[in-house]
Enzyme design. Structure first.
Site, PDB file in Angstrom:
ATOM      1  N   HIS A 215     -33.069 -14.778  11.869  1.00 23.25           N
ATOM      2  CA  HIS A 215     -33.903 -14.908  13.074  1.00 23.25           C
ATOM      3  C   HIS A 215     -33.401 -14.092  14.257  1.00 23.25           C
ATOM      4  O   HIS A 215     -34.076 -13.994  15.269  1.00 23.25           O
ATOM      5  CB  HIS A 215     -34.023 -16.374  13.489  1.00 23.25           C
ATOM      6  CG  HIS A 215     -32.776 -16.888  14.150  1.00 23.25           C
ATOM      7  ND1 HIS A 215     -31.654 -17.205  13.437  1.00 23.25           N
ATOM      8  CD2 HIS A 215     -32.470 -17.111  15.459  1.00 23.25           C
ATOM      9  CE1 HIS A 215     -30.711 -17.607  14.268  1.00 23.25           C
ATOM     10  NE2 HIS A 215     -31.170 -17.558  15.489  1.00 23.25           N
TER      11      HIS A 215
HETATM   12  C1  UD1 Z   1     -33.294 -19.199  20.086  1.00 21.10           C
HETATM   13  C2  UD1 Z   1     -31.928 -18.868  20.682  1.00 21.10           C
HETATM   14  C3  UD1 Z   1     -30.960 -18.503  19.568  1.00 21.10           C
HETATM   15  C4  UD1 Z   1     -30.929 -19.568  18.497  1.00 21.10           C
HETATM   16  C5  UD1 Z   1     -32.344 -19.794  18.001  1.00 21.10           C
HETATM   17  C6  UD1 Z   1     -32.442 -20.843  16.924  1.00 21.10           C
HETATM   18  C7  UD1 Z   1     -31.893 -17.825  22.896  1.00 21.10           C
HETATM   19  C8  UD1 Z   1     -31.679 -16.554  23.624  1.00 21.10           C
HETATM   20  N1  UD1 Z   1     -31.995 -17.719  21.573  1.00 21.10           N
HETATM   21  O1  UD1 Z   1     -33.817 -18.028  19.492  1.00 21.10           O
HETATM   22  O2  UD1 Z   1     -29.670 -18.379  20.115  1.00 21.10           O
HETATM   23  O3  UD1 Z   1     -30.089 -19.157  17.450  1.00 21.10           O
HETATM   24  O4  UD1 Z   1     -33.140 -20.212  19.109  1.00 21.10           O
HETATM   25  O5  UD1 Z   1     -33.749 -20.897  16.415  1.00 21.10           O
HETATM   26  O6  UD1 Z   1     -31.942 -18.867  23.516  1.00 21.10           O
HETATM   27  N2  UD1 Z   1     -41.374 -20.047  18.577  1.00 21.10           N
HETATM   28  C9  UD1 Z   1     -42.260 -20.860  17.918  1.00 21.10           C
HETATM   29  N3  UD1 Z   1     -42.094 -22.208  18.057  1.00 21.10           N
HETATM   30  C10 UD1 Z   1     -41.103 -22.764  18.797  1.00 21.10           C
HETATM   31  C11 UD1 Z   1     -40.209 -21.920  19.461  1.00 21.10           C
HETATM   32  C12 UD1 Z   1     -40.346 -20.562  19.335  1.00 21.10           C
HETATM   33  O7  UD1 Z   1     -43.165 -20.404  17.264  1.00 21.10           O
HETATM   34  O8  UD1 Z   1     -41.016 -24.006  18.842  1.00 21.10           O
HETATM   35  C13 UD1 Z   1     -41.521 -18.586  18.420  1.00 21.10           C
HETATM   36  C14 UD1 Z   1     -42.229 -17.983  19.614  1.00 21.10           C
HETATM   37  O9  UD1 Z   1     -43.029 -16.966  19.139  1.00 21.10           O
HETATM   38  C15 UD1 Z   1     -41.090 -17.412  20.429  1.00 21.10           C
HETATM   39  C16 UD1 Z   1     -40.094 -17.011  19.342  1.00 21.10           C
HETATM   40  O10 UD1 Z   1     -40.237 -18.004  18.326  1.00 21.10           O
HETATM   41  O11 UD1 Z   1     -41.498 -16.342  21.219  1.00 21.10           O
HETATM   42  C17 UD1 Z   1     -38.666 -16.977  19.827  1.00 21.10           C
HETATM   43  O12 UD1 Z   1     -38.287 -18.237  20.405  1.00 21.10           O
HETATM   44  P1  UD1 Z   1     -37.085 -18.286  21.479  1.00 21.10           P
HETATM   45  O13 UD1 Z   1     -36.789 -19.673  21.868  1.00 21.10           O
HETATM   46  O14 UD1 Z   1     -37.368 -17.311  22.573  1.00 21.10           O
HETATM   47  O15 UD1 Z   1     -35.872 -17.679  20.686  1.00 21.10           O
HETATM   48  P2  UD1 Z   1     -35.352 -17.894  19.188  1.00 21.10           P
HETATM   49  O16 UD1 Z   1     -35.549 -16.625  18.458  1.00 21.10           O
HETATM   50  O17 UD1 Z   1     -35.883 -19.156  18.581  1.00 21.10           O
END
Ligand code: UD1
Length: 403
Positions: A215
């Site tokens: 991820h």
């Molecule tokens: C975040 C953390 C990372 C951690 C990871 C675990 C930061 C900078 N990154 O990354 O350190 O290892 O979580 O998963 O804080 N999304 C969904 N559903 C959700 C949440 C997110 O679909 O409930 C999708 C959205 O399209 C979003 C993308 O995932 O834009 C990224 O989510 P985000 O929280 O920005 O970062 P992660 O890649 O999950």
């Protein structure tokens, strides 16, 4: 009056780090403390949030800021605005943040700048402090540096984290080596995870499959890197099935980069799957993930936490990155850094298997009692003077873990 403490969680890897503190609190009935969970809502899908609260038997958060997704600045700013209101309303004496996600750094910055009427300030405590990859292109590294620099108490999971903090000028009195709360969660939940039906549903036999999680933006946001990793997975999956729970970010990128056909081709037919091919599935619950990790023949991952969990379980782990903030898993555990090229990954897998076959050990204080140690510090702080500066009233620092 009870001392109010807020435990902050924002994203999937945070829940198993706050849970042991909450369990220690409910088990001991810690009188004099009032512990509340605040969720920032950085992760909001049930599969990345509610399902974990259920498995970890955590109460519903008293507040959910529901900040959702966005750019780094948007997400961080929304958490800061929301959390500032929470502090003004609840006036906690302490705020505990965990790990290295955007919510961690955002709440740390707000806490460090908060001053209540009358001048008192909440204490900021960071669980899993001091880890450093020395790669500032990782958003998590920036979050770690900011949070540690501001924290009144840095709880560490390993001795190299202590050394990192000391080298950055953090006074020894602020550092407490307490062990790894994520391993508390693993040890407590491993038995219950046996009830998961994941492996039987998929027809996978213990030891006869691999598990892969991906991820990190550096791995999934660039087509050539993601394509190369999929090629390596395809080569390995030619003779061992690989379970691939897809984070929403990774699933979206696979479609955006038109790698969906490649993934489907590597997935094989349903009949072939228990013997070969990739099994791309939805994100796993905590219990399912524990079951999959425990029985996997090997794990390939770019996660931080999984490097630690596989070391605790003695399962070979190939880290699909060029660096790690968790070198103790390499020095003492089953982890090998493999980078992201096909050749590197195949070589890394052979190395991790050799390593796990030799004796590896569980790092010091990964013993299931970190949550108790953290709670003991919170109690001591609550028993002494409150507010910033109160940390000095607690028992000697650094030595906590060695008691
Ligand atoms: C975040 C953390 C990372 C951690 C990871 C675990 C930061 C900078 N990154 O990354 O350190 O290892 O979580 O998963 O804080 N999304 C969904 N559903 C959700 C949440 C997110 O679909 O409930 C999708 C959205 O399209 C979003 C993308 O995932 O834009 C990224 O989510 P985000 O929280 O920005 O970062 P992660 O890649 O999950």
């Amino acid at each position: 009056m009870k001392t109010k403490i807020l435990l902050v969680a924002g994203a999937r890897p945070n829940y198993m780090k706050i849970a042991p503190i909450h369990w220690a609190f409910t088990r001991t009935g810690a009188s004099g403390l009032d512990l509340e969970i605040v969720h920032t809502g950085q992760h909001y899908d049930a599969s990345l949030s509610d399902d974990f609260f259920r498995d970890l038997e955590l109460p519903a958060p008293s507040v959910n800021l529901a900040v959702g997704s966005g750019s780094h600045a948007e997400q961080t700013a929304k958490v800061m605005v929301g959390f500032e209101r929470v502090l003004a309303e609840k006036r906690p004496a302490m705020v505990v943040v965990v790990g290295d996600v955007n919510s961690t750094a955002a709440c740390a910055m707000v806490t460090a700048k908060t001053q209540y009427d009358g001048g008192a300030q909440p204490l900021l405590l960071h669980v899993e402090a001091g880890l450093r990859s020395r790669d500032r292109t990782m958003p998590e590294e920036v979050n770690r540096i900011v949070t540690d620099a501001l924290s009144d108490v840095c709880f560490t999971t390993c001795r190299d984290a202590d050394a990192n903090l000391l080298a950055e000028g953090v006074p020894a009195e602020r550092i407490r080596f307490v062990g790894n709360p994520m391993i508390d969660s693993l040890r407590r939940c491993l038995g219950r995870a046996q009830g998961a039906t994941l492996l039987s549903d998929l027809g996978l036999r213990p030891g006869a499959f691999g598990l892969c999680t991906l991820h990190r933006p550096s791995n999934v946001d660039r087509r050539e890197v993601l394509g190369e990793i999929l090629d390596a997975l395809g080569a390995i999956a030619a003779d061992t099935p690989i379970l691939l729970p897809l984070h929403p970010r990774t699933r979206r990128r696979i479609e955006t980069f038109a790698l969906g056909d490649r993934l489907r081709e590597l997935s094989r037919t349903e009949r072939e799957r228990p013997r070969h091919g990739l099994l791309a599935i939805e994100p796993l619950s905590y219990f399912e993930m524990l079951q999959a990790m425990q029985y996997a023949g090997f794990v390939l991952t770019d996660s931080g936490g999984i490097q630690e969990e596989t070391t605790a379980l003695g399962v070979p782990c190939v880290t699909l990155r060029d660096n790690t903030e968790r070198p103790v898993t390499i020095a003492e555990g089953t982890n090998v850094l493999a980078g992201t090229t096909r050749a590197g990954i195949l070589q890394g897998l052979a190395g991790a298997r050799r390593k796990a076959a030799r004796s590896t050990r569980r790092p010091a204080l990964w013993d299931g009692r970190a949550g108790e140690r953290i709670l003991a510090v919170l109690r001591a702080l609550a028993g002494g003077a409150r507010g910033r500066g109160a940390e000095m009233a607690a028992p000697p620092l650094v030595a906590v873990g060695m008691e």
